[in-house]
Design a protein around this motif. Structure first.
Motif: not given
Length: 208
Positions: A152-180
């Protein structure tokens, strides 16, 4: 710059009784005790709880989006403390699929970074407002396979510290490594944890 003292707060029943561990990683300016209090809302009474404590209540000095070199040696020291926590649990006979990691904000970033550098079949990853660390992500750092680990990965839009773009990058890498991965972006949400996020986290913990 600093390195971290090897401080891990434990709570709940011992591993030989529960057979499963929840590691909780606090955010900047917080404490191990404060993140442990979150467990009362998560139906985690049948888990053994572990909460590492950051020196100076901060895992690394600058933004997680800063060049990684600027956050050294604190970042490597923080990752090593998480690794020590996981290793000590495994040495007590607990498999990685019975180890869950949870973090909020800076702790969520550290959770994502540690788990993706050491990908394996964890019980689950609960990344409340966080993403992988660095100005540019170096995919050569990320090893192993999540083998279906629920995330489970979350953020606000906008969030003062964690941009949505970085969450999206993180999801892509984790899914490529077999995460659900379950990704939730909350419009206009402040830098906090909503009840809906708690409820989604419970589903991952309860399904164990």
């Amino acid at each position: 710059m600093y390195t971290h003292e090897q401080t891990i707060i434990t709570h709940g029943q011992p591993l030989e009784k529960t057979g499963k561990a929840l590691i909780l990683i606090h955010g900047r300016g917080a404490t191990a005790e404060s993140i442990l209090s979150l467990s009362a809302h998560l139906y985690a009474s049948d888990f053994s709880l572990f909460a590492p404590q950051a020196t100076n209540q901060s895992w690394y000095p600058y933004s997680f989006m800063a060049p990684a070199s600027q956050n050294q040696p604190a970042l490597d020291s923080a990752l090593e403390l998480i690794h020590k926590t996981v290793t000590s649990i495994k040495e007590q006979g607990i498999e990685s699929r019975d180890i869950f990691l949870l973090g909020f904000s800076q702790g969520a970033c550290l959770t994502a970074e540690y788990a993706t550098r050491n990908a394996q079949r964890f019980g689950g990853l609960l990344i409340f407002t966080g993403g992988l660390i660095g100005q540019q992500l170096d995919t050569s750092n990320y090893k192993g396979s999540f083998d279906g680990t629920p995330v489970l990965i979350t953020t606000g839009d906008p969030d003062p510290h964690v941009p949505v773009s970085r969450v999206d990058e993180t999801v892509k890498i984790m899914e490529e490594k077999g995460a659900e991965v379950t990704k939730k972006i909350y419009q206009g949400r402040s830098h906090t944890i909503l009840q809906e996020e708690i409820d989604l986290a419970k589903k991952i913990l309860i399904n164990k």
